[in-house]
Design a protein around this motif. Structure first.
Motif, mmCIF file in Angstrom:
data_model
loop_
_atom_site.group_PDB
_atom_site.id
_atom_site.type_symbol
_atom_site.label_atom_id
_atom_site.label_comp_id
_atom_site.label_asym_id
_atom_site.label_seq_id
_atom_site.Cartn_x
_atom_site.Cartn_y
_atom_site.Cartn_z
ATOM 1 N N GLN A 4 -36.245 99.905 -55.606
ATOM 2 C CA GLN A 4 -36.812 99.010 -54.612
ATOM 3 C C GLN A 4 -37.135 99.842 -53.467
ATOM 4 O O GLN A 4 -38.474 99.448 -52.757
ATOM 5 C CB GLN A 4 -35.763 97.917 -54.245
ATOM 6 C CG GLN A 4 -36.387 96.977 -53.545
ATOM 7 C CD GLN A 4 -35.306 95.606 -53.208
ATOM 8 O OE1 GLN A 4 -34.103 95.863 -53.663
ATOM 9 N NE2 GLN A 4 -35.843 94.810 -52.525
ATOM 10 N N THR A 5 -36.621 100.937 -52.982
ATOM 11 C CA THR A 5 -36.926 101.482 -51.772
ATOM 12 C C THR A 5 -38.091 102.214 -51.818
ATOM 13 O O THR A 5 -38.948 102.530 -51.040
ATOM 14 C CB THR A 5 -35.622 102.482 -51.301
ATOM 15 O OG1 THR A 5 -34.453 101.941 -51.330
ATOM 16 C CG2 THR A 5 -36.007 103.114 -50.083
ATOM 17 N N LEU A 6 -38.106 102.944 -53.341
ATOM 18 C CA LEU A 6 -39.359 103.641 -53.479
ATOM 19 C C LEU A 6 -40.649 102.893 -53.483
ATOM 20 O O LEU A 6 -41.816 102.970 -53.038
ATOM 21 C CB LEU A 6 -39.501 104.398 -54.934
ATOM 22 C CG LEU A 6 -38.521 105.595 -54.864
ATOM 23 C CD1 LEU A 6 -38.346 105.943 -56.235
ATOM 24 C CD2 LEU A 6 -39.080 106.662 -54.043
ATOM 25 N N ILE A 11 -45.659 100.775 -50.910
ATOM 26 C CA ILE A 11 -46.498 99.885 -50.353
ATOM 27 C C ILE A 11 -46.829 100.016 -48.823
ATOM 28 O O ILE A 11 -47.809 99.849 -48.327
ATOM 29 C CB ILE A 11 -45.721 98.432 -50.657
ATOM 30 C CG1 ILE A 11 -45.729 98.168 -52.124
ATOM 31 C CG2 ILE A 11 -46.539 97.391 -49.693
ATOM 32 C CD1 ILE A 11 -45.124 96.854 -52.487
ATOM 33 N N ALA A 12 -45.721 100.437 -48.211
ATOM 34 C CA ALA A 12 -46.074 100.897 -46.788
ATOM 35 C C ALA A 12 -47.051 101.874 -46.616
ATOM 36 O O ALA A 12 -47.926 101.845 -45.929
ATOM 37 C CB ALA A 12 -44.666 101.207 -45.973
ATOM 38 N N VAL A 13 -46.844 102.882 -47.322
ATOM 39 C CA VAL A 13 -47.879 104.139 -47.350
ATOM 40 C C VAL A 13 -49.227 103.702 -47.559
ATOM 41 O O VAL A 13 -50.243 104.165 -46.857
ATOM 42 C CB VAL A 13 -47.366 105.350 -48.004
ATOM 43 C CG1 VAL A 13 -48.607 106.384 -48.333
ATOM 44 C CG2 VAL A 13 -46.138 105.939 -47.488
#
Length: 107
Positions: A4-6, A11-13
Motif C-alpha cells: 500500500q505504501t508503494l 501515485i504521489a510521484v
C-alpha cells in the motif's frame, strides 16, 4: 515498505510529475517559438501515438490475438464514428456486436 505504501508513493510521484509538466508547459509555452512545421509534427505525433495504443489494445490481449469478436466490435465503432453517430450509440453498438459474436461462439 508495504504494498500500500508503494502504491501511495507511486501515485504521489505521478501527481507531482504531472503538475510539474503542466507548469513547465505554461511557463515555456509563450517563450518557445516553434515553426508551423514543428507544431504540425508534434500534433501528428500525438495522434499517431494514440492510434498505435488503440490498435494494439484492439488487436491483442497480452501477447495473444484478442479474437475476431473484439476486432469486429472495434470496426463497428470506427464505422459509426466515421458516420458521426453519438458516442453513447457507438459504445453500445460495439459492445452489443462483440457480445453477440462471443455468444455465437466466435472468439
Amino acid at each position: 515498505m508495504t504494498q500500500q505504501t508503494l502504491w501511495v508513493a507511486g501515485i504521489a510521484v505521478l501527481a507531482v510529475g504531472t503538475f510539474l509538466m503542466r507548469v513547465a508547459g505554461y511557463r515555456l509555452g509563450s517563450r518557445l517559438n516553434l515553426s508551423p512545421a514543428t507544431q504540425t509534427m508534434l500534433s501528428d505525433s500525438a495522434t499517431t501515438l494514440l492510434l498505435a495504443v488503440a490498435a494494439t489494445t484492439a488487436l491483442f490481449e497480452g501477447a495473444q490475438f484478442a479474437g475476431f469478436a473484439r476486432v469486429t466490435g472495434v470496426g463497428v465503432a470506427l464505422f459509426l464514428a466515421w458516420r458521426k453517430v453519438p458516442l453513447i450509440v457507438i459504445i453500445i453498438a460495439a459492445a452489443v456486436v462483440t457480445a453477440v459474436m462471443r455468444l455465437a461462439g466466435i472468439a
